[in-house]
Design a protein around this motif. Structure first.
Motif, short mmCIF file in Angstrom:
data_model
loop_
_atom_site.label_atom_id
_atom_site.label_comp_id
_atom_site.label_asym_id
_atom_site.label_seq_id
_atom_site.Cartn_x
_atom_site.Cartn_y
_atom_site.Cartn_z
N ASP A 83 0.85 -1.18 0.00
CA ASP A 83 0.00 0.00 0.00
C ASP A 83 0.89 1.24 0.00
OD1 ASP A 83 -1.94 1.91 0.29
OD2 ASP A 83 -2.40 1.44 2.38
N ASN A 84 0.82 2.04 -1.06
CA ASN A 84 1.66 3.23 -1.17
C ASN A 84 1.36 4.25 -0.08
OD1 ASN A 84 3.00 2.25 -3.45
ND2 ASN A 84 1.48 3.13 -4.86
N GLU A 85 0.11 4.36 0.31
CA GLU A 85 -0.25 5.31 1.37
C GLU A 85 0.38 4.91 2.70
OE1 GLU A 85 -4.39 6.01 1.69
OE2 GLU A 85 -4.63 6.69 -0.39
N ASN A 86 0.45 3.61 2.95
CA ASN A 86 1.10 3.13 4.17
C ASN A 86 2.57 3.51 4.19
OD1 ASN A 86 2.82 0.62 5.37
ND2 ASN A 86 1.00 0.99 6.61
N ILE A 87 3.24 3.35 3.04
CA ILE A 87 4.66 3.71 2.94
C ILE A 87 4.85 5.20 3.18
CG2 ILE A 87 6.70 3.70 1.48
CD1 ILE A 87 5.75 0.92 2.27
N ALA A 88 4.01 6.02 2.55
CA ALA A 88 4.12 7.47 2.70
C ALA A 88 3.89 7.90 4.14
CB ALA A 88 3.12 8.16 1.78
N MET A 89 2.91 7.27 4.79
CA MET A 89 2.62 7.59 6.19
C MET A 89 3.80 7.23 7.08
SD MET A 89 1.73 5.94 9.25
CE MET A 89 1.00 4.39 8.75
N ARG A 90 4.37 6.06 6.89
CA ARG A 90 5.48 5.61 7.74
C ARG A 90 6.76 6.38 7.48
NH1 ARG A 90 5.46 -0.69 6.71
NH2 ARG A 90 7.12 -0.71 8.30
N ALA A 91 6.91 6.88 6.26
CA ALA A 91 8.14 7.57 5.89
C ALA A 91 8.17 9.02 6.34
CB ALA A 91 8.35 7.51 4.38
N GLY A 92 7.10 9.50 6.93
CA GLY A 92 7.15 10.88 7.39
C GLY A 92 5.82 11.53 7.64
N GLY A 93 4.76 10.75 7.60
CA GLY A 93 3.44 11.31 7.86
C GLY A 93 3.27 11.71 9.31
N THR A 94 2.27 12.52 9.57
CA THR A 94 2.05 13.02 10.93
C THR A 94 1.59 11.92 11.88
OG1 THR A 94 -0.20 13.64 10.30
CG2 THR A 94 1.50 15.33 10.10
N THR A 95 1.05 10.83 11.33
CA THR A 95 0.61 9.73 12.19
C THR A 95 1.62 8.59 12.23
OG1 THR A 95 -0.61 8.76 10.31
CG2 THR A 95 -1.83 10.24 11.77
N SER A 96 2.82 8.81 11.73
CA SER A 96 3.85 7.77 11.73
C SER A 96 4.21 7.39 13.16
CB SER A 96 5.09 8.27 10.98
OG SER A 96 6.08 7.27 10.95
#
Length: 215
Positions: A83-96
Motif C-alpha cells: 500500500d503506497n499510502e502506508n509507505i508514505a505515512m510511515r516515511a514521514g506522515g504526521t501519524t507515523s
C-alpha cells in the motif's frame, strides 16, 4: 377434487416429516444430554476487540507493557503491506509511529536501510508479517535488550498457494530511561482525546529506542 385431495395429502405428509424430525431430534438430545454453555473470548489486545473492561497499566505490569512496546517497535520496523499510502505515512506522515517510538538517529538508520527494502517489497505486491518470539531480556553488564524476531514474507499477491519465506534474526535495542517505560506521556484526559482522534495507543507511553543493532 383430485387437485384438492393431492394438496391435502402433500400438506399432511409435510407435517408428518416435520413431526418425525422434531421427535428424532428430541430423542437425540435427551440421550446425549447436551448442555450449551456460552463463553466469551478476548479476541485481541485492543480494547475494541475485548468483551470486558480493559486492564489497567498496574494490572498489566511494567514488564509486560515494556515487552509489548518493544514488540510494537520491531513490528513497525519491519512489516510490509502493499500500500503506497502506508509507505508514505510511515516515511514521514504526521501519524507515523516509528519516529514517536525512536530517536532521530534510529529513524535515520531505518530510512537508510530497512525503508528501501519495504518500498521495494510493497511495490512488488509483497506482504510481510513480524513476530517476536522467545523471552525479551537484557544480558548482564549490557545496555541493550535482546529481541528475537521472525519475518514471514509472501511474494505472490492473491495466490493462496504461495508459501511464505521465513527468516529469523536478532535485534539489540537500547531504551532510554527504562524505569519510566509504561508511564503516560500526558494526563488521562489528553490521552483519551488523542485516542478518540485515532492516535496509535503505543505512542502515549514513555518509550524511546535510542539505538538498534541488527544481527
Amino acid at each position: 377434487m383430485k387437485n384438492t385431495l393431492g394438496y391435502i395429502i402433500g400438506f399432511a405428509t409435510m407435517l408428518m416429516v416435520f413431526a418425525m424430525i422434531y421427535i428424532v431430534g428430541g430423542i437425540y438430545d435427551g440421550v446425549s444430554n447436551l448442555v450449551v454453555e456460552p463463553y466469551f473470548f478476548r479476541t485481541g489486545l485492543m480494547s475494541a476487540n475485548q468483551t470486558g473492561v480493559p486492564l489497567t497499566v498496574s494490572e498489566i505490569g511494567q514488564r509486560r507493557l515494556r515487552d509489548w512496546l518493544i514488540q510494537k517497535f520491531v513490528t513497525e520496523y519491519f512489516y510490509v503491506v502493499p500500500d503506497n499510502e502506508n509507505i508514505a505515512m510511515r516515511a514521514g506522515g504526521t501519524t507515523s509511529v516509528l519516529p514517536k517510538m525512536a530517536s532521530r538517529d534510529v529513524v535515520r538508520k531505518w530510512e537508510k536501510t530497512e525503508l528501501q527494502k519495504i518500498r521495494d517489497l510493497a511495490a512488488a505486491g509483497a506482504l510481510r508479517k513480524v513476530r517476536v518470539f522467545n523471552e525479551i531480556f537484557k544480558p548482564n553488564n549490557s545496555n541493550y535488550w535482546h529481541v528475537d524476531y521472525e519475518l514471514k514474507t509472501w511474494y505472490k499477491p492473491n495466490d493462496m498457494n504461495d508459501v511464505p519465506e521465513t527468516t529469523r534474526g536478532t535485534m539489540y535495542i537500547q531504551i532510554q530511561n527504562v524505569d519510566a517505560v509504561g508511564k503516560l506521556k500526558r494526563n488521562i484526559d489528553e490521552v483519551q482525546r488523542a485516542l478518540i482522534r485515532g492516535i496509535d495507543p503505543a505512542v502515549v507511553f514513555v518509550f524511546q529506542v535510542t539505538d538498534v543493532i541488527e544481527e
